[in-house]
Design a protein around this motif. Structure first.
Motif, PDB file in Angstrom:
ATOM      1  N   SER A  15     -30.696  -9.319  97.726  1.00 50.03           N
ATOM      2  CA  SER A  15     -31.675 -10.364  97.414  1.00 50.03           C
ATOM      3  C   SER A  15     -31.469 -11.544  98.359  1.00 50.03           C
ATOM      4  CB  SER A  15     -31.512 -10.828  95.966  1.00 50.03           C
ATOM      5  OG  SER A  15     -30.303 -11.559  95.808  1.00 50.03           O
ATOM      6  N   GLN A  16     -32.514 -12.337  98.532  1.00 44.27           N
ATOM      7  CA  GLN A  16     -32.389 -13.528  99.372  1.00 44.27           C
ATOM      8  C   GLN A  16     -31.282 -14.445  98.856  1.00 44.27           C
ATOM      9  OE1 GLN A  16     -35.806 -15.659 100.828  1.00 44.27           O
ATOM     10  NE2 GLN A  16     -37.190 -13.965 100.352  1.00 44.27           N
ATOM     11  N   ASN A  27     -36.279  -9.292  97.988  1.00 43.54           N
ATOM     12  CA  ASN A  27     -35.214  -8.472  98.563  1.00 43.54           C
ATOM     13  C   ASN A  27     -35.439  -8.279 100.055  1.00 43.54           C
ATOM     14  OD1 ASN A  27     -34.001  -7.713  95.879  1.00 43.54           O
ATOM     15  ND2 ASN A  27     -36.033  -6.824  95.634  1.00 43.54           N
ATOM     16  N   ILE A  28     -34.323  -8.233 100.811  1.00 46.35           N
ATOM     17  CA  ILE A  28     -34.390  -8.155 102.266  1.00 46.35           C
ATOM     18  C   ILE A  28     -33.413  -7.089 102.774  1.00 46.35           C
ATOM     19  CG2 ILE A  28     -34.032  -9.394 104.440  1.00 46.35           C
ATOM     20  CD1 ILE A  28     -36.426 -10.431 102.899  1.00 46.35           C
ATOM     21  N   LEU A  29     -33.864  -6.314 103.771  1.00 45.59           N
ATOM     22  CA  LEU A  29     -33.018  -5.362 104.480  1.00 45.59           C
ATOM     23  C   LEU A  29     -33.095  -5.710 105.962  1.00 45.59           C
ATOM     24  CD1 LEU A  29     -31.343  -2.701 104.570  1.00 45.59           C
ATOM     25  CD2 LEU A  29     -33.514  -1.467 104.746  1.00 45.59           C
ATOM     26  N   THR A  67     -39.780  -5.646  99.006  1.00 44.41           N
ATOM     27  CA  THR A  67     -38.638  -5.714  99.915  1.00 44.41           C
ATOM     28  C   THR A  67     -39.135  -5.927 101.337  1.00 44.41           C
ATOM     29  OG1 THR A  67     -37.269  -4.267  98.534  1.00 44.41           O
ATOM     30  CG2 THR A  67     -36.638  -4.480 100.856  1.00 44.41           C
ATOM     31  N   SER A  78     -44.132  -0.475  94.084  1.00 48.09           N
ATOM     32  CA  SER A  78     -43.055  -0.983  94.936  1.00 48.09           C
ATOM     33  C   SER A  78     -43.563  -1.053  96.366  1.00 48.09           C
ATOM     34  CB  SER A  78     -41.831  -0.076  94.846  1.00 48.09           C
ATOM     35  OG  SER A  78     -41.241  -0.155  93.565  1.00 48.09           O
ATOM     36  N   CYS A  88     -41.053 -11.679  99.511  1.00 47.07           N
ATOM     37  CA  CYS A  88     -40.112 -10.598  99.179  1.00 47.07           C
ATOM     38  C   CYS A  88     -38.800 -11.127  98.617  1.00 47.07           C
ATOM     39  CB  CYS A  88     -39.825  -9.750 100.415  1.00 47.07           C
ATOM     40  SG  CYS A  88     -41.275  -8.959 101.119  1.00 47.07           S
ATOM     41  N   ILE A 138     -33.031   0.491  98.321  1.00 44.68           N
ATOM     42  CA  ILE A 138     -34.169  -0.416  98.213  1.00 44.68           C
ATOM     43  C   ILE A 138     -34.621  -0.386  96.758  1.00 44.68           C
ATOM     44  CG2 ILE A 138     -36.552  -0.859  98.886  1.00 44.68           C
ATOM     45  CD1 ILE A 138     -35.930   0.365 101.602  1.00 44.68           C
ATOM     46  N   SER A 162     -28.126  -6.480 103.360  1.00 42.63           N
ATOM     47  CA  SER A 162     -29.076  -5.920 102.398  1.00 42.63           C
ATOM     48  C   SER A 162     -28.825  -6.567 101.041  1.00 42.63           C
ATOM     49  CB  SER A 162     -28.892  -4.398 102.299  1.00 42.63           C
ATOM     50  OG  SER A 162     -29.755  -3.848 101.324  1.00 42.63           O
ATOM     51  N   ASN A 173     -33.616   2.145  91.825  1.00 36.66           N
ATOM     52  CA  ASN A 173     -33.793   2.158  93.272  1.00 36.66           C
ATOM     53  C   ASN A 173     -34.923   3.099  93.655  1.00 36.66           C
ATOM     54  OD1 ASN A 173     -31.691   0.341  93.892  1.00 36.66           O
ATOM     55  ND2 ASN A 173     -30.185   1.953  93.607  1.00 36.66           N
ATOM     56  N   LEU A 193     -42.609  -1.950 100.543  1.00 41.38           N
ATOM     57  CA  LEU A 193     -41.693  -2.218 101.651  1.00 41.38           C
ATOM     58  C   LEU A 193     -42.522  -2.762 102.805  1.00 41.38           C
ATOM     59  CD1 LEU A 193     -38.874  -1.994 103.006  1.00 41.38           C
ATOM     60  CD2 LEU A 193     -39.540   0.321 103.730  1.00 41.38           C
TER      61      LEU A 193
END
Length: 309
Positions: free
Chosen positions: A217-218, A203-205, A32, A186, A201, A27, A215, A3, A188
Motif C-alpha cells: 500500500s502507499q 496499492n502500488i507495485l 493497484t 479489480s 490506487c 496483487i 510492493s 489476492n 491493474l
C-alpha cells in the motif's frame, strides 16, 4: 484481503535478454498501480497476466489459475492496451456489437449492453454516428475501455489509460475506475502519470530492470522510507493542548511545535486509521478547533525516485 494475482519466482527470458528476473509478489483485490521506467518489465508482466505469453520459469496465477492457454480464465480478464487496433471505418456501436458476438454474448442483449457501456465510459452520444477513425486519442481511449468491459471481467488490466485525455477526461476516467472498483472489479493500471496513480490506487507495485523494487500500500511504502511513522501537519488554536491530548490518547509517536507560527504542529502518527477514526471525537471532547490537517508524507513521485535511483 484476497489476492487477485500471485507470482512466485517468476522469470521471463527473450533469448539472452531477461524481461523479468525471479520475482515474487501479490496483487490484492481493488485498485493497484504498476510503476516503472521504460524497460522495467511492465509490458512483459501485463502480457503474462493477460495470457499473451507464458513464463520461462516460476509461476503466475490469476484467481488461482495460470493464464496461459486458459480460455475460461481469460474470459474473466479485460485488457485495454496502450495502442489499439480498432477499425477506423466503423462507428463505435457496430464495432462493440461485433465483439459482443465474438465473445458469445446473447444476441438479444448485445446492443443494450454496448449502449450501456458507451454511456458508462462517458462517450457523448453526439459522437456515436462518427467513424472511430475521426476520433481523438481521448475518445478512442473511452471506446477501448468499453471494449475491455464488454464481457464483465473480474480483473481489468489497463496500459496507460490516461494517455490522450484532457483534464476533464482524466477526471472522468478516475471516477469510472473508482466506481468499477466499488462494484467489485479489480483493476491493474500501468501508467507513467504518477500523480494520477497516487490519487487512484491504494496499492502500488514498482518494477525496474525486471525486478520488484517495492510492493504494498502507499502508506506502507511511505512508512518504510520514513522510519515507520506517517507525518502530518496540523494548524489549530491551541497546538500544545492538541499535542497533549493526542499523545495521551496513544495516537502519536511524537510531535514538534512549529516555530514559524504559533498555530502549527508536526505530528508523527502511530496508526493513521486509528488517528482519523478518533480525531473528531477528541476534538469535540476537548473543545479543540482544527483549521488545517495535511499529510507530510512523500508523494508517489518521491517514493519512485528514491527507490529507482
Amino acid at each position: 484481503m484476497n489476492n487477485v494475482v500471485e507470482a512466485v519466482e517468476l522469470s521471463r527470458w527473450y533469448g539472452i535478454v531477461m524481461g523479468l528476473n525471479n520475482i515474487s509478489f501479490t496483487i490484492p483485490a481493488g485498485l493497484t498501480g504498476l510503476v516503472g521506467p521504460n524497460g522495467a518489465g511492465k509490458s512483459t508482466l501485463i502480457k503474462i497476466i493477460t495470457g499473451q505469453i507464458r513464463t520461462s520459469s516460476g509461476t503466475l496465477k490469476v484467481f488461482g489459475e495460470t493464464p496461459w492457454n486458459n480460455p475460461h480464465l481469460l474470459r474473466q480478464i479485460g485488457y485495454c492496451p496502450e495502442d489499439d487496433a480498432m477499425p477506423d471505418d466503423l462507428q463505435p456501436l457496430p464495432w462493440l456489437e461485433s465483439l459482443g458476438l465474438i465473445s458469445g454474448l446473447p444476441r438479444n442483449q448485445i446492443t443494450g449492453r454496448c449502449i450501456e457501456l458507451l454511456r458508462r465510459v462517458k462517450l457523448e452520444e453526439v459522437h456515436w454516428n462518427k467513424r472511430i477513425g475521426e476520433y481523438s486519442k481521448g475518445m478512442r481511449q473511452r471506446v477501448k475501455l468499453a471494449q475491455a468491459l464488454l464481457h464483465e471481467p473480474l480483473l481489468l488490466v489497463l496500459d496507460e489509460p490516461m494517455n490522450g485525455l484532457d483534464p476533464m477526461g482524466r477526471q472522468d476516467m478516475q471516477q469510472i475506475l473508482k466506481q468499477l472498483s466499488r462494484d467489485g472489479t479489480s483493476i491493474l493500471i500501468s501508467s507513467h502519470i504518477l500523480p494520477e496513480l497516487e490519487a487512484l490506487c491504494p496499492n502500488i507495485l514498482i518494477l525496474n530492470w525486471g525486478r520488484v523494487l517495492a510492493s504494498g500500500s502507499q502508506a506502507e511504502l511511505r512508512s518504510q522510507l520514513q522510519g515507520g511513522a506517517e507525518k502530518y501537519f496540523a494548524r489549530c488554536d491551541n497546538p500544545e493542548k492538541m499535542a497533549r491530548v493526542l499523545f495521551e490518547a496513544g495516537l502519536l509517536h511524537g510531535f514538534q511545535l512549529e516555530e514559524e507560527t504559533a498555530e502549527g504542529l508536526l505530528l508523527r502518527l502511530r496508526d493513521s486509521d486509528a488517528f482519523h477514526d478518533r480525531l473528531p471525537s477528541l476534538l469535540e471532547e476537548h473543545d479543540l478547533t482544527l483549521h488545517e490537517l495535511r499529510s507530510q508524507d512523500r508523494s508517489l513521485q518521491n517514493i519512485f525516485d528514491r527507490i529507482t535511483t
